[in-house]
Design an enzyme around this catalytic site. Structure first.
Site, PDB file in Angstrom:
ATOM      1  N   ASP A 167      93.494  61.605  64.978  1.00 20.87           N
ATOM      2  CA  ASP A 167      93.293  61.357  66.655  1.00 20.87           C
ATOM      3  C   ASP A 167      92.046  60.314  67.048  1.00 20.87           C
ATOM      4  O   ASP A 167      91.267  59.995  66.187  1.00 20.87           O
ATOM      5  CB  ASP A 167      92.804  62.749  67.206  1.00 20.87           C
ATOM      6  CG  ASP A 167      91.277  63.096  66.901  1.00 20.87           C
ATOM      7  OD1 ASP A 167      90.483  62.889  67.418  1.00 20.87           O
ATOM      8  OD2 ASP A 167      91.317  63.932  66.085  1.00 20.87           O
ATOM      9  N   GLU A 173      84.794  70.809  75.023  1.00 21.15           N
ATOM     10  CA  GLU A 173      83.581  70.604  74.512  1.00 21.15           C
ATOM     11  C   GLU A 173      82.392  70.163  75.406  1.00 21.15           C
ATOM     12  O   GLU A 173      82.530  69.778  76.600  1.00 21.15           O
ATOM     13  CB  GLU A 173      83.613  69.435  73.185  1.00 21.15           C
ATOM     14  CG  GLU A 173      84.260  67.989  73.596  1.00 21.15           C
ATOM     15  CD  GLU A 173      84.477  67.046  72.588  1.00 21.15           C
ATOM     16  OE1 GLU A 173      83.412  66.881  72.000  1.00 21.15           O
ATOM     17  OE2 GLU A 173      85.429  66.445  72.329  1.00 21.15           O
TER      18      GLU A 173
END
Length: 218
Positions: free
Chosen positions: A23, A114
């Protein structure tokens, strides 16, 4: 639904098969997608948006590069839970790269969860549901949920509300994935380090290529 999802994707905790992926975001300004494919990578997840006012400046070029190299690709959205609703951010994501179609080369969008806990656990779960249900209503698939065990436990109270709907992208930099949070019986993708050879983070899909293609086809 749990069994159906697992069967459809061909996933199981500790599956022998795995597919390499990675990613990226604009922090990786130049990525050799062809070399990544030659080295065995078959998918990439690309940052598209944050909140409701940020589009990753490299998203379009990354997406085109990944497509041209033959990689299965998809976008991700970095959540700002304290700035606007889940539905609002899902719609922003969909309008700026997060869309999905069952063409076999596009992963469902990923919601990146997150950072600090900015809402109560119940409000956090409600926000994620708002995002997830909005995305599902527009595309017919549920988004992937990216998180780590500490965040999920602290910020959602280790909620199991998404086990039957949303594939888990587990961030855990270790030699093994360990036990997934939130009562997920398995992870779908494991982000296992932040040093992929061709840029970004290293990911492993928990299944074989046929299962990855099923995920891309919805």
């Amino acid at each position: 639904m749990k069994a159906t999802l697992a069967t459809a994707l061909g996933l199981a905790n500790g599956a022998l098969a795995a597919v390499q992926g990675f990613d990226i975001s604009h922090y990786q300004s130049s990525v050799n997608f062809g070399a990544a494919y030659s080295a065995g990578a078959r998918f990439v997840i690309i940052k598209a948006t944050e909140g409701t006012d940020y589009i990753d400046p490299s998203f379009s070029s990354h997406y085109s590069g990944a497509t041209n190299a033959g990689l299965i690709r998809g976008g991700y959205h970095f959540a700002h839970l304290d700035t606007s609703s889940g539905a609002t951010q899902a719609n922003y994501f969909l309008a700026h790269g997060g869309g999905w179609s069952g063409d076999g080369i596009t992963l469902p969008g990923m919601l990146d969860l997150e950072g600090s806990c900015v809402l109560s656990a119940s409000a956090t779960v409600a926000w994620i549901k708002d995002f997830s249900n909005t995305y599902h209503s527009k595309t017919g698939v549920y988004p992937l949920l990216y998180t780590n065990p500490s965040w999920w436990s602290s910020c959602t109270g280790n909620s199991n509300a998404f086990v039957n709907t949303n594939p888990l992208v587990l961030a855990r930099y270790s030699s093994s994935a360990g036990t997934p949070p939130g009562s997920w019986p398995y992870y779908t993708i494991w982000q296992y380090n932040d040093a992929y050879t061709y840029g970004g983070d290293s990911d492993s899909f928990n299944g074989d290529m046929a299962a990855l293609l099923r995920l891309a086809k919805g």
